[in-house]
Design a protein around this motif. Sequence first.
Motif, short mmCIF file in Angstrom:
data_model
loop_
_atom_site.label_atom_id
_atom_site.label_comp_id
_atom_site.label_asym_id
_atom_site.label_seq_id
_atom_site.Cartn_x
_atom_site.Cartn_y
_atom_site.Cartn_z
N LEU B 3 30.49 15.72 -30.29
CA LEU B 3 31.73 15.39 -29.60
C LEU B 3 32.30 14.14 -30.25
O LEU B 3 31.79 13.06 -30.04
CB LEU B 3 31.42 15.13 -28.13
CG LEU B 3 32.57 15.08 -27.17
CD1 LEU B 3 33.21 16.45 -27.07
CD2 LEU B 3 32.08 14.67 -25.81
N THR B 4 33.31 14.30 -31.05
CA THR B 4 34.04 13.23 -31.73
C THR B 4 33.21 12.42 -32.72
O THR B 4 33.73 11.52 -33.35
CB THR B 4 34.70 12.21 -30.76
OG1 THR B 4 33.73 11.31 -30.27
CG2 THR B 4 35.42 12.87 -29.62
N PHE B 40 33.62 6.98 -24.26
CA PHE B 40 34.22 5.68 -24.59
C PHE B 40 34.55 4.89 -23.31
O PHE B 40 34.74 5.47 -22.25
CB PHE B 40 35.47 5.89 -25.45
CG PHE B 40 35.13 6.38 -26.82
CD1 PHE B 40 34.97 5.51 -27.87
CD2 PHE B 40 34.90 7.73 -27.03
CE1 PHE B 40 34.61 5.96 -29.13
CE2 PHE B 40 34.54 8.19 -28.29
CZ PHE B 40 34.40 7.31 -29.34
N GLU B 43 36.74 6.00 -20.15
CA GLU B 43 37.04 7.43 -20.30
C GLU B 43 36.31 8.25 -19.24
O GLU B 43 35.25 7.86 -18.76
CB GLU B 43 36.55 7.85 -21.69
CG GLU B 43 36.96 9.24 -22.09
CD GLU B 43 36.48 9.56 -23.51
OE1 GLU B 43 37.24 10.18 -24.25
OE2 GLU B 43 35.33 9.22 -23.85
N ASP B 229 39.42 13.18 -18.98
CA ASP B 229 40.23 13.00 -20.19
C ASP B 229 39.78 14.01 -21.25
O ASP B 229 40.59 14.55 -21.99
CB ASP B 229 40.03 11.60 -20.78
CG ASP B 229 40.48 10.52 -19.82
OD1 ASP B 229 41.61 10.60 -19.35
OD2 ASP B 229 39.67 9.60 -19.53
N ARG B 230 38.47 14.20 -21.30
CA ARG B 230 37.90 15.13 -22.29
C ARG B 230 36.91 16.05 -21.59
O ARG B 230 36.35 15.70 -20.56
CB ARG B 230 37.16 14.37 -23.40
CG ARG B 230 38.08 13.80 -24.44
CD ARG B 230 37.31 13.33 -25.63
NE ARG B 230 36.37 12.29 -25.29
CZ ARG B 230 35.12 12.28 -25.71
NH1 ARG B 230 34.65 13.25 -26.46
NH2 ARG B 230 34.32 11.28 -25.37
N ALA B 242 34.22 21.28 -27.34
CA ALA B 242 34.56 20.01 -26.71
C ALA B 242 35.96 19.61 -27.18
O ALA B 242 36.33 19.89 -28.31
CB ALA B 242 33.56 18.94 -27.10
N GLY B 243 36.72 18.99 -26.29
CA GLY B 243 38.06 18.58 -26.69
C GLY B 243 38.80 17.91 -25.56
O GLY B 243 38.26 17.72 -24.46
N LEU B 244 40.06 17.56 -25.83
CA LEU B 244 40.91 16.97 -24.80
C LEU B 244 41.10 17.98 -23.67
O LEU B 244 41.14 19.19 -23.92
CB LEU B 244 42.28 16.63 -25.40
CG LEU B 244 42.26 15.50 -26.42
CD1 LEU B 244 43.54 15.51 -27.25
CD2 LEU B 244 42.08 14.16 -25.73
N ASP B 246 43.55 19.01 -21.82
CA ASP B 246 44.64 19.98 -21.89
C ASP B 246 44.41 21.00 -23.00
O ASP B 246 44.79 22.16 -22.88
CB ASP B 246 46.00 19.28 -22.06
CG ASP B 246 46.01 18.27 -23.18
OD1 ASP B 246 45.01 17.58 -23.37
OD2 ASP B 246 47.04 18.15 -23.87
N GLN B 247 43.77 20.57 -24.10
CA GLN B 247 43.49 21.53 -25.18
C GLN B 247 42.47 22.57 -24.72
O GLN B 247 42.64 23.78 -24.96
CB GLN B 247 42.98 20.78 -26.42
CG GLN B 247 42.67 21.69 -27.60
CD GLN B 247 41.20 21.96 -27.74
OE1 GLN B 247 40.42 21.04 -27.93
NE2 GLN B 247 40.78 23.20 -27.66
N GLN B 250 44.43 24.85 -22.34
CA GLN B 250 45.61 25.57 -22.86
C GLN B 250 45.33 26.35 -24.14
O GLN B 250 45.99 27.35 -24.42
CB GLN B 250 46.75 24.59 -23.13
CG GLN B 250 47.32 23.96 -21.87
CD GLN B 250 48.42 22.96 -22.19
OE1 GLN B 250 49.19 23.12 -23.14
NE2 GLN B 250 48.51 21.91 -21.41
N ASP B 251 44.38 25.86 -24.93
CA ASP B 251 44.12 26.53 -26.22
C ASP B 251 42.62 26.54 -26.50
O ASP B 251 42.16 26.01 -27.51
CB ASP B 251 44.89 25.78 -27.33
CG ASP B 251 44.87 26.54 -28.65
OD1 ASP B 251 44.62 27.76 -28.64
OD2 ASP B 251 45.10 25.90 -29.70
N GLN B 253 39.08 27.58 -27.81
CA GLN B 253 38.78 28.23 -29.08
C GLN B 253 37.59 29.18 -28.99
O GLN B 253 37.60 30.25 -29.57
CB GLN B 253 38.46 27.14 -30.14
CG GLN B 253 39.56 26.12 -30.32
CD GLN B 253 40.82 26.71 -30.92
OE1 GLN B 253 40.79 27.28 -32.00
NE2 GLN B 253 41.92 26.60 -30.20
#
Lengths: 239, 265
Positions: B3-4, B40, B43, B229-230, B242-244, B246-247, B250-251, B253
């Motif tokens: 994750l990041t 972080f 967060e 947030d994530r 893992a991601g934001l 809204d991603q 909404q999208d 993968q």
Amino acid sequence: MSVILHVQGLTKGFTMHHLGSQMAAFSDISFDLNAGEFLLLKGQNGAGKSTMLRTLYRSYLAQAGQVLFHSDHGVIDLLRAADVDVTHLRRTEIGFVTQFLVARPRVSAEDLVAEPLRMAGHSAPQALDKARYWLKAFGVKDSLWRAYPTTFSGGEQQKVNLARALILPRKLLLLDEPTASLDAHARVALVARLQELKQNGTAMIGVFHHPDDVEHLIDRVIDLTPDAPNMEDRADVAV
Amino acid sequence: MTLTLDAPRIVTTRPLVTLRDVTKTYGDVQAVTRVSAEVFPGEVLGIVGESGSGKSTLLRMMNLEDTPDSGSYTLDLPDVQGNLFELGRFARRMLCATKIGIVYQNPHLGLLMKHSSSGNVAERLLIAGERRFSVLRDKARAALAASEFPLERLDAPPIELSGGMQQRVQLAKAIALEPALLLLDEPTTGLDVSVQALVLDTLKRLQQDRNITMVIVSHDLGVIRTLADRVMVMRRGEVVEAGLVDQIFQDPQHPYTQQLVHAKL
């Protein structure tokens, strides 16, 4: 004028695993955007206008390309930046204005509008003062300021949404049909606010169902209709 | 899946929490497999996944209640060094009492049900070494007020309170010492919708006003969408995406994430 955004070869499509298929949205889009410039995205329904905004905002993941944003911290590729950096930039430099309000249970309209300012370090009373100013500017009746917007009509919710989205000046603003469902008074207030932000250097990319609302703000147009010439100067284009 | 950890960063430099290659097995069952993540300061990280995906196991390990077979866990705080999984029992207890707060789905795990609500919060302060009665009383009261607990019920034991009120006492206990990290394990599951909204709102206010770093596990995607947030999506002990926030919504993968998001009412 200084460049805010450099977009190169931006490509987006969707993989729908349950159908076992791919759907292309747009491919190989390139453009630069300067401070204070207003770029209109146009094209038929489904041409990928909103998808483009969401890809730039990183709500959608691009498949290829580069989106170099000139932030206060230096140049950062929004497609590859760490999530935490994108979150930070969204709080401070990049705004997204949609036609839908994301209300939270038990949070009043004025608190919702003041939130971006509080998050940016403004004192609570100062943030609340400004929130009330913008709610009034967009025509939300003062009797509604302390009510929960989940119960408001679509138009009233949209006004709260705009007040919240535009309260904090940003370097880059993405506008996804912000005039939809607005009455005439709120549309005038919105255009006046956009004009003010533009004059102060905010770069904007917008999708408008009725571009006439913002015609005098538009500097350039990108047509996302397949096979359309990609990019033109405002002077050559009938919007 | 990380994750990041690999992404270039220019704004934020140091994560508060770093987990690396954390693996845990129970007998033949691989509960958590090589999970790495960063959280972080300030967060909110949401962890979602079906039952048995390993999300609660991971949270318990972050609360040092359980030790993985391998992997490391660090907190970027003054006086906190090294791999926390290697700490002894006493050091773990002190660290959890002072730097990490947790709210369990089941209040019986986090509270003494027959002690007063203020006493439950004061107990946390006592473990950390506070002995002055006036300080204990004032700090317990302040934490309960911040959790929006009705102060006229300070003496009521949790067993006499509603589920929503019990969660507020847990929250007050968790934040009494202003922890650097707040862990939330299904904090609103089992509460009715109006009470759930109150608890969510309290958490959001705490996060905004105090900038507390949070990790929240929930199978309720609405809760995650409101707070996080994530998001980290887990399945069969592994992080699949893992991601934001809204991603992810909404999208998505990964086929499993798409299935999960599309299944939401």
